[in-house]
Design a protein around this motif. Structure first.
Motif, PDB file in Angstrom:
ATOM      1  N   ILE A 141       0.845  -1.204   0.000  1.00  0.00           N
ATOM      2  CA  ILE A 141       0.000   0.000   0.000  1.00  0.00           C
ATOM      3  C   ILE A 141       0.877   1.250   0.000  1.00  0.00           C
ATOM      4  N   LYS A 142       1.912   1.249   0.818  1.00  0.00           N
ATOM      5  CA  LYS A 142       2.827   2.394   0.863  1.00  0.00           C
ATOM      6  C   LYS A 142       3.530   2.579  -0.479  1.00  0.00           C
ATOM      7  N   LEU A 143       3.887   1.482  -1.123  1.00  0.00           N
ATOM      8  CA  LEU A 143       4.515   1.530  -2.438  1.00  0.00           C
ATOM      9  C   LEU A 143       3.596   2.206  -3.449  1.00  0.00           C
ATOM     10  N   ILE A 144       2.337   1.808  -3.472  1.00  0.00           N
ATOM     11  CA  ILE A 144       1.365   2.368  -4.408  1.00  0.00           C
ATOM     12  C   ILE A 144       1.188   3.864  -4.153  1.00  0.00           C
ATOM     13  N   VAL A 145       0.990   4.240  -2.894  1.00  0.00           N
ATOM     14  CA  VAL A 145       0.789   5.650  -2.534  1.00  0.00           C
ATOM     15  C   VAL A 145       2.017   6.478  -2.916  1.00  0.00           C
ATOM     16  N   SER A 146       3.184   5.941  -2.652  1.00  0.00           N
ATOM     17  CA  SER A 146       4.426   6.646  -2.968  1.00  0.00           C
ATOM     18  C   SER A 146       4.604   6.802  -4.478  1.00  0.00           C
ATOM     19  N   MET A 147       4.291   5.757  -5.247  1.00  0.00           N
ATOM     20  CA  MET A 147       4.399   5.859  -6.706  1.00  0.00           C
ATOM     21  C   MET A 147       3.437   6.917  -7.239  1.00  0.00           C
ATOM     22  N   GLU A 148       2.220   6.939  -6.725  1.00  0.00           N
ATOM     23  CA  GLU A 148       1.253   7.937  -7.175  1.00  0.00           C
ATOM     24  C   GLU A 148       1.758   9.350  -6.877  1.00  0.00           C
ATOM     25  N   SER A 149       2.324   9.520  -5.711  1.00  0.00           N
ATOM     26  CA  SER A 149       2.821  10.831  -5.303  1.00  0.00           C
ATOM     27  C   SER A 149       4.058  11.254  -6.092  1.00  0.00           C
ATOM     28  N   LYS A 150       5.059  10.391  -6.163  1.00  0.00           N
ATOM     29  CA  LYS A 150       6.335  10.733  -6.810  1.00  0.00           C
ATOM     30  C   LYS A 150       6.195  10.931  -8.319  1.00  0.00           C
ATOM     31  N   PHE A 151       5.299  10.169  -8.936  1.00  0.00           N
ATOM     32  CA  PHE A 151       5.165  10.234 -10.388  1.00  0.00           C
ATOM     33  C   PHE A 151       3.918  11.001 -10.840  1.00  0.00           C
ATOM     34  N   ASN A 152       3.171  11.533  -9.858  1.00  0.00           N
ATOM     35  CA  ASN A 152       1.972  12.321 -10.145  1.00  0.00           C
ATOM     36  C   ASN A 152       1.019  11.562 -11.068  1.00  0.00           C
ATOM     37  N   ILE A 153       0.735  10.320 -10.679  1.00  0.00           N
ATOM     38  CA  ILE A 153      -0.182   9.472 -11.436  1.00  0.00           C
ATOM     39  C   ILE A 153      -1.270   8.979 -10.490  1.00  0.00           C
ATOM     40  N   SER A 154      -2.326   8.472 -11.062  1.00  0.00           N
ATOM     41  CA  SER A 154      -3.375   7.820 -10.293  1.00  0.00           C
ATOM     42  C   SER A 154      -3.465   6.376 -10.787  1.00  0.00           C
ATOM     43  N   ILE A 155      -3.310   5.455  -9.870  1.00  0.00           N
ATOM     44  CA  ILE A 155      -3.381   4.041 -10.226  1.00  0.00           C
ATOM     45  C   ILE A 155      -4.816   3.584  -9.977  1.00  0.00           C
ATOM     46  N   PRO A 156      -5.530   3.194 -11.036  1.00  0.00           N
ATOM     47  CA  PRO A 156      -6.935   2.807 -10.883  1.00  0.00           C
ATOM     48  C   PRO A 156      -7.096   1.532 -10.049  1.00  0.00           C
ATOM     49  N   ASP A 157      -8.244   1.441  -9.411  1.00  0.00           N
ATOM     50  CA  ASP A 157      -8.526   0.296  -8.542  1.00  0.00           C
ATOM     51  C   ASP A 157      -8.306  -1.042  -9.233  1.00  0.00           C
ATOM     52  N   GLU A 158      -8.661  -1.126 -10.506  1.00  0.00           N
ATOM     53  CA  GLU A 158      -8.522  -2.409 -11.206  1.00  0.00           C
ATOM     54  C   GLU A 158      -7.058  -2.819 -11.398  1.00  0.00           C
ATOM     55  N   ASP A 159      -6.147  -1.875 -11.229  1.00  0.00           N
ATOM     56  CA  ASP A 159      -4.721  -2.199 -11.325  1.00  0.00           C
ATOM     57  C   ASP A 159      -4.091  -2.532  -9.976  1.00  0.00           C
TER      58      ASP A 159
END
Length: 79
Positions: A40-58
């Motif tokens: 979960i921390k990895l996902i949140v950090s990737m979204e923040s650092k790369f300014n992306i939104s990872i959809p729920d289905e991913d």
């Protein structure tokens, strides 16, 4: 010049999460010590650092189970 995706992943995200970045991009992250909270921390950090939104289905661990899969995903999302 912007930092490379791998540099940010290795030297910022993995370092912040205290997860050893594998030499082999096909090494399962489970072998590197990631757990469900770390995922979960990895996902949140990737979204923040790369300014992306990872959809729920991913949001499946199988899609992010190795550094190679993460790099491919981030490359696709940020280009």
């Amino acid at each position: 010049m912007s930092k490379s995706i791998e540099f940010i992943l290795r030297d910022e995200i993995f370092a912040e999460l205290d997860i050893k970045y594998p030499d082999d991009h096909d090494t399962p992250l489970l072998d590197q010590g990631i757990d469900s909270a770390g995922f979960i921390k990895l996902i949140v950090s990737m979204e923040s650092k790369f300014n992306i939104s990872i959809p729920d289905e991913d949001l499946l661990f199988e899609k992010f189970s190795t550094a190679g899969l993460i790099l491919n995903y981030l490359t696709e999302k940020t280009i």
